[in-house]
Write an enzyme that holds these catalytic residues in place. Structure first.
Site, short mmCIF file in Angstrom:
data_model
loop_
_atom_site.label_atom_id
_atom_site.label_comp_id
_atom_site.label_asym_id
_atom_site.label_seq_id
_atom_site.Cartn_x
_atom_site.Cartn_y
_atom_site.Cartn_z
N LYS A 194 -16.57 0.61 -59.51
CA LYS A 194 -17.86 0.23 -58.93
C LYS A 194 -17.81 0.47 -57.43
CE LYS A 194 -20.99 -3.69 -58.48
NZ LYS A 194 -21.21 -5.10 -58.84
N LYS A 247 -20.21 3.14 -61.79
CA LYS A 247 -21.45 2.62 -61.26
C LYS A 247 -21.48 2.77 -59.76
CE LYS A 247 -23.68 -1.75 -60.53
NZ LYS A 247 -23.63 -3.16 -60.64
C1 PBG Z 1 -23.48 -7.90 -59.30
C2 PBG Z 1 -24.15 -6.68 -59.77
C3 PBG Z 1 -24.83 -5.71 -58.99
C4 PBG Z 1 -25.38 -4.82 -59.91
C5 PBG Z 1 -25.01 -5.25 -61.18
N1 PBG Z 1 -24.22 -6.39 -61.07
C6 PBG Z 1 -25.11 -5.56 -57.57
C7 PBG Z 1 -24.18 -5.62 -56.49
O1 PBG Z 1 -22.96 -5.44 -56.63
O2 PBG Z 1 -24.71 -5.85 -55.43
C8 PBG Z 1 -26.23 -3.65 -59.52
C9 PBG Z 1 -27.17 -3.19 -60.50
C10 PBG Z 1 -28.25 -2.33 -59.98
O3 PBG Z 1 -28.33 -1.97 -58.79
O4 PBG Z 1 -29.09 -1.98 -60.81
N2 PBG Z 1 -22.14 -7.82 -59.02
ZN ZN Z 2 -21.54 -9.68 -57.90
#
Ligand code: PBG
Ligand code: ZN
Length: 323
Positions: A194, A247
């Protein structure tokens, strides 16, 4: 020897017989955002077509999803009260646990994945417990309460747990916690690679989880690092993850392919909020043929190696596939 330089032109039928990549409604997990109350369905300004919904509305939404052939959702909870440790996520009567129970009761045929993190539940908006002096997330303290959150999800009836906080050692911690509580067969989908990304902007609006100070760069990954991206996913595989994830996805298709080639686990991609918003707004202004570009994008995910696509486009794609 004769070298043929002209390729035979295939007709439409034969083209579809030999197509290498296909998108199916079975590939998708649809994200849903749940909050307390009744009859609440509030559209997110930055993400037309995406809503915060109360549990009763979520249940109706599941009816609609099933009609489209979509049987998998990922739930995000938005609590009424946020505090420093995200207590609502650790409570059997919190928003996420209540939502899981309600969905599984009314729709036992729905596959319910739960996002396991703290940023939606903490008042500071970070993905874990904060180290007061350092003003950064305390990895190990966060691991300790993550196990509790997983058990809450499991008890409520979740079908798969998806930790998204990028804490080191999270997969091993959750596997141990779940096994210890008798949930040996509850799978874990790791948000294993991520990136620290600007593409999450609109999500933080809908989940009301923008960090009140600092950013997530200390626990999320540097977009410039390919080798690190691969080793993070492999590390989660070794810790016992059942599914790996990349992601965001659009700017990282090379990473998807490379992880795919280095693991035998199924791969998910998260087609995030900013990616959705870009297409949505371009479509709204007639700058692109929206349906066509959406489908082209989904094909690119599968071609790169994704088995599962988590996407806000899932309903639209399901409708396109029905035609
Ligand atoms: C939380 C989380 C996030 C997303 C999914 N779970 C955001 C982040 O890390 O700020 C992002 C999903 C999206 O942008 O559609 N940890
Ligand atoms: Zn988070």
């Amino acid at each position: 020897m004769f070298q043929r330089f002209r390729r035979t032109r295939l007709n439409t039928h034969l083209r579809s017989l030999v197509r290498e990549t296909n998108v199916s409604v079975n590939d998708f997990i649809y994200p849903l955002f749940v909050r307390s109350g009744e009859g609440i369905k509030t559209e997110v300004t930055s993400m037309p077509g995406v809503f915060q919904m109360s549990i009763d509305e979520i249940l109706k939404e599941c009816d609609e999803l099933k009609k489209l052939g979509l049987y998998s959702i990922i739930l995000f909870g938005i609590p009424d009260v946020k505090d420093s440790i995200g207590s609502d996520s650790l409570c059997e009567h919190g928003i996420i646990a209540s939502a899981i129970r309600a969905v599984k009761e009314k729709h036992p045929d729905m596959f319910v994945v739960t996002d396991l993190c703290f940023c939606e539940y903490t008042d500071h908006g970070h993905c874990g417990i904060i180290d007061e002096e350092k003003e950064t997330v305390n990895n190990d303290a966060t691991l300790e309460i993550s196990g509790q959150q997983a058990i809450i999800h499991a008890k409520a009836g979740a079908d798969m747990i998806a930790p998204s906080g990028m804490m080191d050692g999270i997969i091993e911690t959750l596997r141990d916690a779940l096994d210890g509580a008798g949930y040996e067969n509850l799978p874990i989908m790791a948000y294993s690679t991520k990136f620290a990304s600007g593409y999450y902007g609109p999500f933080r609006d809908v989940a009301e989880s923008t960090p009140s100070f600092g950013d997530r760069a200390s626990y999320q990954m540097d977009p410039a690092n390919r080798r690190e991206a691969i080793s993070e996913s492999i590390s989660d595989e070794l810790q016992g993850a059942d599914i790996l994830m990349v992601k965001p996805v659009l700017a990282y298709l090379d990473v998807v392919r490379e992880i795919k080639d280095n693991t035998s686990l199924p791969m998910a991609v998260y087609n995030v909020s900013g990616e959705y918003a870009m297409l949505k707004l371009a479509g709204k202004h007639d700058l692109i043929d929206y349906d066509r570009v959406v489908m082209e994008t989904m094909v690119s995910f599968k071609r790169a190696g994704a088995d599962i696509i988590i996407s806000y486009h899932a309903k639209e794609v399901a409708k396109m596939l029905q035609k």
